[in-house]
Design a protein around this motif. Sequence first.
Motif, short mmCIF file in Angstrom:
data_model
loop_
_atom_site.label_atom_id
_atom_site.label_comp_id
_atom_site.label_asym_id
_atom_site.label_seq_id
_atom_site.Cartn_x
_atom_site.Cartn_y
_atom_site.Cartn_z
N MET A 81 0.83 -1.22 0.00
CA MET A 81 0.00 0.00 0.00
C MET A 81 0.86 1.27 0.00
O MET A 81 0.54 2.25 -0.67
N GLN A 86 -1.11 4.37 -1.53
CA GLN A 86 -2.35 4.26 -0.75
C GLN A 86 -2.11 4.50 0.73
O GLN A 86 -3.04 4.49 1.54
N LYS A 87 -0.86 4.67 1.11
CA LYS A 87 -0.49 4.97 2.49
C LYS A 87 0.68 5.94 2.41
O LYS A 87 1.74 5.58 1.90
#
Length: 155
Positions: A81, A86-87
């Motif tokens: 991620m 996404q992070k």
Amino acid sequence: MDDCQFRTAMGKFATGVTVIATEVHGEGTHGMTANAFMSVSLDPKLVVISIGEKAKILNKIKESKTFTVNILSAEQQEVSMIFAGQKKDVEVEFDRLDGKPVIPGAVTQIACEVSAEYVEGDHTLFIGKVTDITIDDEAEPLIFYSGKYRSLTTI
Ligand code: FAD
Ligand code: NAD
């Protein structure tokens, strides 16, 4: 056929998850999550990765002419991620293999030198000549299927 149907169809091909990493002198290390990875040839030992035209790592691989493929373990969904954007804002430490940056704890780390590149549609295929490998025989791989992370025991 629309994009959604294509992605849904391609998502039915269960894959592992890798982080592709590279390093441009003076710019530091850059990683990107990728599942478009395949073994190509045994003699010589070649692999292929496919990088989207908008990915920041594209020009970095063109410049460094090297990359590593890190096959993630079932415990490394967060790492996937992070390198898929996404992070955000998580610091990641890299190890070294053949002088190139690799992800600690990966099931397999593969160091490559770019031997060819082909632009196909909106992606560039990089052929990598494998220069070194490490393998953790005990670790289970992370799986990506139908747009979701899985492990071998949950398929
Ligand atoms: P960025 O978007 O800038 O980088 C991605 C993220 O990694 C950013 O959040 C950045 O902060 C972080 N990062 C980069 N370097 C470091 C570092 N040294 N330390 C800490 N964090 C860092 N795209 C493809 O082109 N081909 C594929 O095969 C592919 N497969 C995918 C498979 C999966 C399962 C997923 C979820 C995504 C896949 N993608 C693929 C999409 C790709 O991962 C994203 O589009 C990604 O954000 C593009 O990365 P980028 O190079 O543009 O760089
Ligand atoms: P998803 O449901 O979009 O992905 C399912 C499958 O579709 C992937 O395994 C891949 O085979 C294919 N695919 C998806 N986007 C593609 C693209 N731009 N070019 C070629 N093939 C593609 O998975 P998701 O969880 O929604 O993905 C998160 C993000 O990562 C999305 O923006 C997606 O486009 C991107 N992604 C890109 C690739 C790739 O470029 N090869 C692969 C996987 C995911």
